[in-house]
Scaffold this active site. Structure first.
Site, mmCIF file in Angstrom:
data_model
loop_
_atom_site.group_PDB
_atom_site.id
_atom_site.type_symbol
_atom_site.label_atom_id
_atom_site.label_comp_id
_atom_site.label_asym_id
_atom_site.label_seq_id
_atom_site.Cartn_x
_atom_site.Cartn_y
_atom_site.Cartn_z
ATOM 1 N N LEU A 77 0.848 -1.194 0.000
ATOM 2 C CA LEU A 77 0.000 0.000 0.000
ATOM 3 C C LEU A 77 0.883 1.243 0.000
ATOM 4 C CD1 LEU A 77 -2.897 -0.715 2.551
ATOM 5 C CD2 LEU A 77 -3.143 -0.288 0.105
ATOM 6 N N ASP A 78 0.477 2.266 -0.752
ATOM 7 C CA ASP A 78 1.189 3.544 -0.738
ATOM 8 C C ASP A 78 1.152 4.135 0.668
ATOM 9 O OD1 ASP A 78 1.756 3.459 -3.455
ATOM 10 O OD2 ASP A 78 -0.081 4.527 -4.012
ATOM 11 N N PRO A 79 2.152 4.938 1.039
ATOM 12 C CA PRO A 79 2.162 5.541 2.384
ATOM 13 C C PRO A 79 0.893 6.321 2.717
ATOM 14 C CG PRO A 79 4.311 5.795 1.373
ATOM 15 C CD PRO A 79 3.409 5.214 0.312
ATOM 16 N N ARG A 107 -4.418 5.270 -8.199
ATOM 17 C CA ARG A 107 -4.121 6.693 -8.444
ATOM 18 C C ARG A 107 -3.876 6.947 -9.930
ATOM 19 N NH1 ARG A 107 1.878 6.865 -7.662
ATOM 20 N NH2 ARG A 107 2.432 4.929 -6.604
#
EC number: 5.4.99.25
Length: 304
Positions: free
Chosen positions: A37-39, A172
């Site tokens: 997962l992205d930060p 995104r």
């Protein structure tokens, strides 16, 4: 400690940060995760421990589900709210119908170019390292599949949506691409993963909750066994003699226990080898033996 615990990842931490904290809380050396997962993203991050780490490669193809919010009118270099605005556009003349049409166009199989700010490697170097130096390189489009894409709420320029997608899909980038197609640009302002294969938010705990449960001595109540996690593979029950052979590296014969064992379409299909609910190994169905048509099995991973 063997199995999986589902962490509800907070924003601001990397997936690697989560693993480090789980190891520290549980005193567990062997741990890993599936599905980075992205930060800035939150939600379901499955953490494998002990023998559970052996199951990670078999979860790569798991379908993911996210709730996300995109904002029209501004495209950023990271394609999310953490980046620098690169382009702005007018969204005020967009109709609801136009937005829905663009959303519908992305359902199904399609190509997606991974973002520069990603861990995808080119020439052995992660793209995000090149991006931080101001470099942009050509990236090969990747095959992805959007299983469903539902608009939950639309108050332009904000659109909240739920997406179910294949591995390797950057939500995104999906938002960015839809913004480009709408002609005004867009970026993702929020992302929460609600499901990753067999793991969902109903089984997730925060890091603070995990620490509290550890103090109570109840961590076992959170563990998902590898046999449960790999429940999407067909099951073959083994005899005591077959179990002994498996631990010596000798796979059992199908003997009619492999579904449609005479069908070549089953070649390469993976199965769970179990005894009394305990996962002993994952095996792959091979070709039928000449003469008797009985399928062979090849051991891929043995669990202790």
């Amino acid at each position: 400690m063997d199995g999986f615990i589902v962490i509800d990842k907070p924003a601001g931490l990397t997936s690697h940060d989560i693993i480090a904290r789980v190891r520290r809380i549980l005193g567990q050396k062997k741990a890993g995760h599936t599905g980075t997962l992205d930060p800035f993203a939150t939600g379901v991050l499955p953490v494998a421990m002990g023998e559970g780490t052996k199951a990670i490669p078999f979860l790569d193809e798991a379908v993911k589900e996210y709730r996300a919010t995109m904002v029209l009118g501004a495209a950023t270099d990271t394609q999310d709210c953490t980046g620098r605005v690169e382009k702005e556009g007018d969204w005020t003349r967009l109709s609801v119908e136009a937005v829905r049409e663009v959303f519908g166009a992305y359902i199904g199989k399609c190509k997606q170019i991974p973002p520069m700010y990603s861990a995808v490697k080119q020439g052995g170097v992660p793209l995000y390292r090149l991006a931080r130096k101001g470099h942009e390189v050509e990236r090969e489009p990747r095959d992805i599949e959007i299983h469903s894409l539902i608009i939950d709420r639309m108050e332009l320029p904000r659109i909240e949506f739920t997406v179910s997608c294949s591995r390797g899909t950057y939500v995104r980038t999906l938002a960015h691409d839809m913004g480009e197609r709408l002609g005004c640009g867009a970026h993702l302002s929020a992302l929460r993963r609600t499901r990753s294969g067999p793991f969902d938010l109903s089984r997730a705990v925060t890091l603070d909750e995990l620490a509290s449960i550890k103090e109570q001595g109840a961590v076992d109540s959170l563990l998902l066994a590898p046999n449960e996690v790999l429940g999407h593979f067909p099951e073959i029950e083994l005899s005591d003699e077959e179990v002994r052979k498996v631990y010596c590296g000798v796979p059992p014969r199908c003997h009619g226990r492999c579904e449609e064992s005479s069908a070549s379409q089953n070649d390469g299909k993976k199965v769970r080898l179990v005894q009394n609910g305990k996962l002993l190994a994952v095996a792959e169905i091979g070709q039928a033996e000449s003469g008797n048509g009985n399928k062979s099995l090849r051991l891929i991973r043995v669990f202790n």
